[in-house]
Design a protein around this motif. Structure first.
Motif, PDB file in Angstrom:
ATOM      1  N   LEU A  50      52.821  64.828  74.806  1.00  0.00           N
ATOM      2  CA  LEU A  50      52.777  65.934  74.422  1.00  0.00           C
ATOM      3  C   LEU A  50      51.598  66.856  74.430  1.00  0.00           C
ATOM      4  O   LEU A  50      51.305  67.552  75.353  1.00  0.00           O
ATOM      5  N   ARG A  51      50.223  66.328  74.312  1.00  0.00           N
ATOM      6  CA  ARG A  51      49.188  66.034  74.211  1.00  0.00           C
ATOM      7  C   ARG A  51      48.529  66.548  75.715  1.00  0.00           C
ATOM      8  O   ARG A  51      48.486  67.237  76.155  1.00  0.00           O
ATOM      9  N   GLU A  52      48.385  65.251  76.001  1.00  0.00           N
ATOM     10  CA  GLU A  52      48.068  64.374  77.389  1.00  0.00           C
ATOM     11  C   GLU A  52      48.725  66.096  78.536  1.00  0.00           C
ATOM     12  O   GLU A  52      47.783  66.472  79.679  1.00  0.00           O
ATOM     13  N   GLU A  53      50.233  65.910  78.786  1.00  0.00           N
ATOM     14  CA  GLU A  53      50.343  66.382  79.690  1.00  0.00           C
ATOM     15  C   GLU A  53      50.579  68.410  79.352  1.00  0.00           C
ATOM     16  O   GLU A  53      50.490  68.647  80.307  1.00  0.00           O
ATOM     17  N   THR A  54      50.653  68.903  78.059  1.00  0.00           N
ATOM     18  CA  THR A  54      50.450  70.509  77.780  1.00  0.00           C
ATOM     19  C   THR A  54      49.720  70.724  76.713  1.00  0.00           C
ATOM     20  O   THR A  54      49.320  72.090  76.588  1.00  0.00           O
ATOM     21  N   GLY A  55      48.948  70.596  76.412  1.00  0.00           N
ATOM     22  CA  GLY A  55      47.358  70.547  75.435  1.00  0.00           C
ATOM     23  C   GLY A  55      47.777  70.549  74.321  1.00  0.00           C
ATOM     24  O   GLY A  55      47.377  70.833  73.204  1.00  0.00           O
ATOM     25  N   VAL A  56      49.749  71.314  73.959  1.00  0.00           N
ATOM     26  CA  VAL A  56      50.359  70.925  72.162  1.00  0.00           C
ATOM     27  C   VAL A  56      50.265  69.883  72.008  1.00  0.00           C
ATOM     28  O   VAL A  56      50.404  68.653  72.189  1.00  0.00           O
ATOM     29  N   ASP A  57      49.351  69.503  70.143  1.00  0.00           N
ATOM     30  CA  ASP A  57      49.292  68.256  69.691  1.00  0.00           C
ATOM     31  C   ASP A  57      49.830  69.169  67.997  1.00  0.00           C
ATOM     32  O   ASP A  57      49.885  69.586  67.595  1.00  0.00           O
ATOM     33  N   VAL A  58      50.502  67.845  68.316  1.00  0.00           N
ATOM     34  CA  VAL A  58      51.158  67.623  67.066  1.00  0.00           C
ATOM     35  C   VAL A  58      50.956  66.298  66.496  1.00  0.00           C
ATOM     36  O   VAL A  58      50.689  65.272  67.054  1.00  0.00           O
ATOM     37  N   PRO A  59      51.370  65.970  65.345  1.00  0.00           N
ATOM     38  CA  PRO A  59      50.946  64.799  64.218  1.00  0.00           C
ATOM     39  C   PRO A  59      52.515  63.849  65.055  1.00  0.00           C
ATOM     40  O   PRO A  59      53.525  64.497  65.005  1.00  0.00           O
ATOM     41  N   GLU A  60      51.444  62.957  64.471  1.00  0.00           N
ATOM     42  CA  GLU A  60      52.747  61.471  64.642  1.00  0.00           C
ATOM     43  C   GLU A  60      53.656  62.183  63.939  1.00  0.00           C
ATOM     44  O   GLU A  60      54.836  61.441  64.064  1.00  0.00           O
ATOM     45  N   SER A  61      53.329  61.847  62.695  1.00  0.00           N
ATOM     46  CA  SER A  61      54.522  62.499  61.433  1.00  0.00           C
ATOM     47  C   SER A  61      55.022  63.680  61.927  1.00  0.00           C
ATOM     48  O   SER A  61      56.858  63.647  61.418  1.00  0.00           O
ATOM     49  N   ALA A  62      54.836  64.142  62.909  1.00  0.00           N
ATOM     50  CA  ALA A  62      56.429  65.896  62.914  1.00  0.00           C
ATOM     51  C   ALA A  62      56.646  64.938  64.433  1.00  0.00           C
ATOM     52  O   ALA A  62      58.185  66.170  64.402  1.00  0.00           O
ATOM     53  N   VAL A  63      56.662  64.133  64.436  1.00  0.00           N
ATOM     54  CA  VAL A  63      57.826  63.516  65.893  1.00  0.00           C
ATOM     55  C   VAL A  63      58.915  63.082  64.868  1.00  0.00           C
ATOM     56  O   VAL A  63      58.960  62.197  64.737  1.00  0.00           O
ATOM     57  N   SER A  64      60.442  62.611  65.149  1.00  0.00           N
ATOM     58  CA  SER A  64      61.685  62.642  65.186  1.00  0.00           C
ATOM     59  C   SER A  64      62.625  61.953  66.284  1.00  0.00           C
ATOM     60  O   SER A  64      62.121  62.362  67.194  1.00  0.00           O
ATOM     61  N   VAL A  65      62.117  60.642  66.305  1.00  0.00           N
ATOM     62  CA  VAL A  65      63.165  59.809  67.423  1.00  0.00           C
ATOM     63  C   VAL A  65      64.207  59.610  67.253  1.00  0.00           C
ATOM     64  O   VAL A  65      64.468  59.168  66.085  1.00  0.00           O
TER      65      VAL A  65
END
Length: 162
Positions: free
Chosen positions: A67-82
């Motif tokens: 997400l960060r590499e493709e869009t510049g949107v930076d979120v912490p890993e803890s914000a990701v729900s698989v």
């Protein structure tokens, strides 16, 4: 390897023959309930995402990194729900795509890879653009089966939070 040329690697340390591609697609939802989609140079619309690095990177870490590499949107890993695993086969290779969800109040997505993507835009989930990248369509259908998104057949395994 022994002096007589015998492989001494055990079954636990020998890598298996490669037969799969392992990736993640990230549904980024904003405070208005829209999702982020990118227009690939080949004409399809897709979720941010990509391959999971073979470096002991977790799926959530890969989702945040892509997400960060493709869009510049930076979120912490803890914000990701698989939330799901989707499996199909293309050209004799198992394609395993993990579905991940991130919610942000708002974000400005940048085209950081202009050789791949022409634009990022926020889309209403009830009015998605046509020509979705197949893994993205499969992940969106796993997330919201009620949307009736057309996609190639795939196996879907929901993932429950521990």
């Amino acid at each position: 390897m022994t002096t007589d040329g015998q492989d001494t690697a055990t079954r636990n340390t020998r890598p298996p023959l490669a037969q799969a591609a392992f990736g993640v697609g990230v549904i980024v939802r904003d405070g208005q309930g829209r999702i982020l989609l990118g227009r690939h140079r080949d004409g399809t619309w897709e979720l941010p995402g990509g391959k999971i690095d073979p470096t002991h990177e977790s799926v959530a870490a890969a989702a945040a990194r892509e997400l960060r590499e493709e869009t510049g949107v930076d979120v912490p890993e803890s914000a990701v729900s698989v939330f799901a695993m989707v499996h199909d086969v293309v050209g004799g290779i198992n394609r395993i795509s993990m579905g991940a969800l991130v919610t942000v109040e708002s974000a400005v997505a940048e085209v950081t890879e202009p050789h791949l993507m022409s634009t990022w835009r926020w889309s209403d989930v009830e009015a998605l653009p046509g020509a979705l990248f197949h893994p993205s369509a499969q992940i969106l259908a796993a997330w919201r089966p009620d949307l009736g998104i057309a996609h190639p057949p795939a196996h879907h395994l929901p993932i429950a939070a521990p």
